[in-house]
Design a protein around this motif. Structure first.
Motif, PDB file in Angstrom:
ATOM      1  N   ALA A 213       0.202 -29.518  29.048  1.00 15.13           N
ATOM      2  CA  ALA A 213       0.202 -28.789  27.779  1.00 15.13           C
ATOM      3  C   ALA A 213      -0.246 -27.350  27.989  1.00 15.13           C
ATOM      4  CB  ALA A 213      -0.704 -29.493  26.766  1.00 15.13           C
ATOM      5  N   GLY A 214      -1.275 -27.159  28.830  1.00 13.89           N
ATOM      6  CA  GLY A 214      -1.750 -25.812  29.121  1.00 13.89           C
ATOM      7  C   GLY A 214      -0.713 -24.997  29.877  1.00 13.89           C
ATOM      8  N   ILE A 215      -0.013 -25.626  30.814  1.00 14.27           N
ATOM      9  CA  ILE A 215       1.039 -24.925  31.566  1.00 14.27           C
ATOM     10  C   ILE A 215       2.185 -24.530  30.641  1.00 14.27           C
ATOM     11  CG2 ILE A 215       2.766 -25.166  33.387  1.00 14.27           C
ATOM     12  CD1 ILE A 215       0.835 -26.972  34.872  1.00 14.27           C
TER      13      ILE A 215
ATOM     14  N   PRO B 237     -17.400 -17.666  33.689  1.00 17.94           N
ATOM     15  CA  PRO B 237     -17.291 -18.852  34.565  1.00 17.94           C
ATOM     16  C   PRO B 237     -16.727 -20.070  33.837  1.00 17.94           C
ATOM     17  CG  PRO B 237     -19.367 -17.735  34.972  1.00 17.94           C
ATOM     18  CD  PRO B 237     -18.744 -17.046  33.785  1.00 17.94           C
ATOM     19  N   LEU B 238     -17.240 -20.368  32.632  1.00 18.84           N
ATOM     20  CA  LEU B 238     -16.733 -21.510  31.885  1.00 18.84           C
ATOM     21  C   LEU B 238     -15.309 -21.265  31.411  1.00 18.84           C
ATOM     22  CD1 LEU B 238     -17.124 -24.273  30.631  1.00 18.84           C
ATOM     23  CD2 LEU B 238     -18.197 -23.180  28.643  1.00 18.84           C
ATOM     24  N   GLY B 239     -15.014 -20.048  30.964  1.00 15.56           N
ATOM     25  CA  GLY B 239     -13.662 -19.719  30.529  1.00 15.56           C
ATOM     26  C   GLY B 239     -12.657 -19.829  31.657  1.00 15.56           C
ATOM     27  N   THR B 240     -13.057 -19.391  32.847  1.00 19.08           N
ATOM     28  CA  THR B 240     -12.182 -19.510  34.015  1.00 19.08           C
ATOM     29  C   THR B 240     -11.923 -20.966  34.358  1.00 19.08           C
ATOM     30  OG1 THR B 240     -13.022 -17.414  34.909  1.00 19.08           O
ATOM     31  CG2 THR B 240     -11.930 -18.905  36.451  1.00 19.08           C
TER      32      THR B 240
ATOM     33  N   TYR C 231      -6.753 -22.733  28.960  1.00 19.50           N
ATOM     34  CA  TYR C 231      -7.496 -22.076  27.879  1.00 19.50           C
ATOM     35  C   TYR C 231      -7.263 -20.569  27.875  1.00 19.50           C
ATOM     36  CZ  TYR C 231     -11.500 -19.851  25.597  1.00 19.50           C
ATOM     37  OH  TYR C 231     -12.306 -19.047  24.823  1.00 19.50           O
ATOM     38  N   GLN C 232      -7.088 -20.000  26.652  1.00 25.61           N
ATOM     39  CA  GLN C 232      -7.007 -18.563  26.447  1.00 25.61           C
ATOM     40  C   GLN C 232      -7.955 -18.185  25.317  1.00 25.61           C
ATOM     41  OE1 GLN C 232      -5.227 -16.090  28.126  1.00 25.61           O
ATOM     42  NE2 GLN C 232      -4.906 -17.751  29.606  1.00 25.61           N
TER      43      GLN C 232
END
Length: 277
Positions: free
Chosen positions: A193-195, A228-231, A239-240
């Motif tokens: 889904a993220g891809i 770090p968590l966002g990456t 995630y964006q």
């Protein structure tokens, strides 16, 4: 690193199960002398996967910026397709994969000539399927990755799957394969889904898709994708911190439909049941 590790672990275990079923059946039926043909098929499939992966990577490096974005979007869509088909194929094939492989081996070795070629082809196509699926997935992940952890995770996943494969074959390792494929299947659908959402973003950057570009929410000050968590979340689930309406719709629609189809009852027989006989 975790995403490529888990995906390659699953792909490797699938391939190991197929090879293990073939090797066990040859041994049980007194045809162990044909094992060199099995190894030839495995090596040819690995060579093809590496050749395709390297070729696509080299070709894409020559593209201008917009063409590169378009290429990455197409690779992402192919990755979503093969990942999803992999999950549902194993869910369906688990009930009959062992008997089908036994039948195919008998058919390949029933002729008076060309037995080695037939057996090599059987193993080659079975393993190449897993290898080519891995190629497109890894290309999509590597393109989204901002560090060098993804290749390391993929390599570790392959190595662990090889160890598990030998352990399963020789009987030293017992795995609940039904649970393994169930939970990794759900995880793969989240990744896919993220891809898919990322592919839509690449299409926009390539100038192909310009609709539904309204920002749904802005978490750039709360959880920036560069943190770090966002990456970590970006690498695992796409995630964006400022997703567009189109990306959110694509993500949620794909996830809702795929998870619904995946959770539908598929019968009582599983890979674990097939592999245990």
């Amino acid at each position: 690193m975790l995403v490529p590790f888990l995906i390659m672990l699953r792909e490797g275990v699938e391939a190991a199960l197929i090879v293990g079923i073939v090797a066990s059946y040859l041994k049980q039926t007194g045809r162990g002398a044909w094992m060199p043909a099995v190894w030839v098929g495995i090596l040819l499939a690995m060579a093809l996967s590496l050749f395709v992966g390297a070729g696509l990577q080299l070709v894409s490096a020559e593209f201008p910026q917009k063409a590169q974005e378009f290429f990455e979007a197409i690779v992402g869509l192919i990755a979503v397709l093969v990942l999803t088909s992999m999950v549902f194929w194993m869910r369906k094939a688990a009930r009959s994969i062992k008997s089908e492989l036994h039948h195919s081996i008998d058919a390949a070795l029933s002729h008076s000539t060309g037995q080695a070629s037939a057996l090599i082809g059987l193993v080659f196509f079975a393993v190449a399927r897993e290898g080519l699926e891995s190629v497109f997935f890894l290309l999509a992940i590597f393109q989204q990755s901002t560090n060098n952890d993804a290749p390391l995770g993929a390599l570790l996943g392959i190595l662990v799957s090889i160890v598990l494969g030998f352990g399963i074959y020789f009987g030293g390792v017992r795995m609940n394969l039904r649970r393994f494929f169930f939970w990794t299947g759900l995880f793969i659908l989240l990744v896919a889904a993220g891809i898919l959402a990322g592919s839509l973003r690449h299409f926009h950057e390539a100038g192909v898709w310009n609709r539904m570009q309204t920002i749904v929410f802005d978490f750039s000050n709360v959880l920036p994708v560069s943190s770090p968590l966002g990456t970590l979340l970006s690498g695992m689930f796409g995630y964006q911190d400022t997703p567009t309406l189109g990306e959110v719709i694509a993500y949620l629609t794909f996830l809702a439909l795929s998870v619904f189809m995946f959770l539908r009852p598929a019968g009582r027989h599983t890979v674990a049941a097939q592999a245990s006989h």
